[in-house]
Design a protein around this motif. Structure first.
Motif, PDB file in Angstrom:
ATOM      1  N   LEU A  33      11.949  22.174   0.566  1.00  0.00           N
ATOM      2  CA  LEU A  33      11.343  20.853   0.380  1.00  0.00           C
ATOM      3  C   LEU A  33      11.430  20.008   1.645  1.00  0.00           C
ATOM      4  O   LEU A  33      10.447  19.392   2.064  1.00  0.00           O
ATOM      5  N   ALA A  34      12.628  19.972   2.251  1.00  0.00           N
ATOM      6  CA  ALA A  34      12.829  19.140   3.449  1.00  0.00           C
ATOM      7  C   ALA A  34      11.993  19.627   4.628  1.00  0.00           C
ATOM      8  O   ALA A  34      11.610  18.836   5.485  1.00  0.00           O
ATOM      9  N   SER A  35      11.704  20.921   4.661  1.00  0.00           N
ATOM     10  CA  SER A  35      10.932  21.469   5.780  1.00  0.00           C
ATOM     11  C   SER A  35       9.429  21.323   5.575  1.00  0.00           C
ATOM     12  O   SER A  35       8.662  21.505   6.521  1.00  0.00           O
ATOM     13  N   GLY A  36       9.035  21.000   4.338  1.00  0.00           N
ATOM     14  CA  GLY A  36       7.603  20.912   4.052  1.00  0.00           C
ATOM     15  C   GLY A  36       6.974  22.291   3.895  1.00  0.00           C
ATOM     16  O   GLY A  36       5.756  22.431   3.869  1.00  0.00           O
ATOM     17  N   LYS A  37       7.818  23.304   3.809  1.00  0.00           N
ATOM     18  CA  LYS A  37       7.343  24.679   3.606  1.00  0.00           C
ATOM     19  C   LYS A  37       7.686  25.076   2.179  1.00  0.00           C
ATOM     20  O   LYS A  37       8.597  24.537   1.570  1.00  0.00           O
ATOM     21  N   GLY A  38       7.007  26.042   1.664  1.00  0.00           N
ATOM     22  CA  GLY A  38       7.308  26.512   0.319  1.00  0.00           C
ATOM     23  C   GLY A  38       8.507  27.451   0.314  1.00  0.00           C
ATOM     24  O   GLY A  38       8.926  27.960   1.353  1.00  0.00           O
ATOM     25  N   ARG A  39       9.024  27.680  -0.887  1.00  0.00           N
ATOM     26  CA  ARG A  39      10.149  28.615  -1.035  1.00  0.00           C
ATOM     27  C   ARG A  39       9.751  30.014  -0.567  1.00  0.00           C
ATOM     28  O   ARG A  39      10.559  30.729   0.010  1.00  0.00           O
ATOM     29  N   ARG A  40       8.501  30.377  -0.819  1.00  0.00           N
ATOM     30  CA  ARG A  40       8.025  31.700  -0.399  1.00  0.00           C
ATOM     31  C   ARG A  40       8.151  31.861   1.118  1.00  0.00           C
ATOM     32  O   ARG A  40       8.587  32.893   1.602  1.00  0.00           O
ATOM     33  N   THR A  41       7.788  30.823   1.860  1.00  0.00           N
ATOM     34  CA  THR A  41       7.903  30.879   3.318  1.00  0.00           C
ATOM     35  C   THR A  41       9.360  31.013   3.724  1.00  0.00           C
ATOM     36  O   THR A  41       9.703  31.829   4.592  1.00  0.00           O
ATOM     37  N   LEU A  42      10.227  30.235   3.097  1.00  0.00           N
ATOM     38  CA  LEU A  42      11.652  30.294   3.415  1.00  0.00           C
ATOM     39  C   LEU A  42      12.194  31.700   3.168  1.00  0.00           C
ATOM     40  O   LEU A  42      12.893  32.267   4.010  1.00  0.00           O
ATOM     41  N   TYR A  43      11.826  32.286   2.011  1.00  0.00           N
ATOM     42  CA  TYR A  43      12.325  33.630   1.674  1.00  0.00           C
ATOM     43  C   TYR A  43      11.652  34.729   2.508  1.00  0.00           C
ATOM     44  O   TYR A  43      12.131  35.857   2.548  1.00  0.00           O
ATOM     45  N   THR A  44      10.562  34.399   3.181  1.00  0.00           N
ATOM     46  CA  THR A  44       9.960  35.354   4.109  1.00  0.00           C
ATOM     47  C   THR A  44      10.893  35.587   5.303  1.00  0.00           C
ATOM     48  O   THR A  44      10.977  36.689   5.829  1.00  0.00           O
ATOM     49  N   TYR A  45      11.597  34.526   5.692  1.00  0.00           N
ATOM     50  CA  TYR A  45      12.469  34.600   6.866  1.00  0.00           C
ATOM     51  C   TYR A  45      13.938  34.864   6.526  1.00  0.00           C
ATOM     52  O   TYR A  45      14.667  35.434   7.337  1.00  0.00           O
TER      53      TYR A  45
END
Length: 197
Positions: A33-45
């Motif tokens: 949320l704080a990054s403005g990215k979705g959880r999917r993007t976070l879990y990609t990395y």
């Protein structure tokens, strides 16, 4: 945004979240949320919050490593370079810990996790000291028999000083400026001035 920029943004946001709320009180969702990215993007990395934490520590250590590389490239005497490397290391560790708020408690509580992540940084720092000592020995500046051993001793001494330095328990009442000549005297004495100079 490139892959590396996206990943770095996630690491920067995670560092801020960890610093503000602590690791235990920060979720992967908070970081997304704080990054403005979705959880999917976070879990990609990153597979887990621990992976994100490792990346944050690595990023902080890269900053320190870059500063040490800058000092190693300076055209100053080897004696001055060693002293500057010592103070750069200690000051950057203190700045990192202070800058990271709640993360600092985790940093000390999870010291073994930090040690695991820190291995590459430690190897890089050892290599910097080896090079400085080898060059100075070759130029007749230092009287050192075993460059590798002296580099390791230097590295582990600095590492052992980190916590007292961060908490201001080292040289009570001394500033960096007033302690520098004392540290220099110890270092110069230990490294020995070559007898042929």
């Amino acid at each position: 945004m490139s892959i590396s920029k996206t990943r770095q943004k996630l690491v920067d946001v995670a560092r801020q979240q960890f610093a503000k709320n602590g690791i235990a009180n920060t979720t992967m969702n908070d970081i997304a949320l704080a990054s403005g990215k979705g959880r999917r993007t976070l879990y990609t990395y990153f597979k887990s919050k621990d992976d994100v934490y490792y990346a944050v520590i690595e990023s902080e250590l890269e900053r320190l490593s870059d500063k040490l590389d800058e000092v190693a490239q300076k055209r100053i005497s080897p004696q001055d370079k060693v002293i500057e490397l010592i103070y750069t290391h200690l000051n950057m560790i203190r700045e990192t810990v202070v800058r990271n708020g709640n993360l600092r408690a985790e940093f000390f509580r999870n010291i073994w996790m930090v040690e695991k992540v820190r291995k590459k940084f430690d190897e890089d720092e050892l290599e910097i000291f080896r090079k400085v000592y080898a060059d100075a020995k070759e130029d007749g500046e230092f009287d050192i028999e075993d460059v590798n051993l002296v580099a390791e001793i230097t590295h582990y001494c600095i590492k052992g000083l980190e916590v007292p330095f961060i908490y201001g328990r080292l040289g009570h009442g001394l500033t960096t400026e007033t302690s520098r000549p004392l540290v220099a005297k110890v270092v110069y004495g230990a490294l020995g001035k070559s007898s042929n100079k």
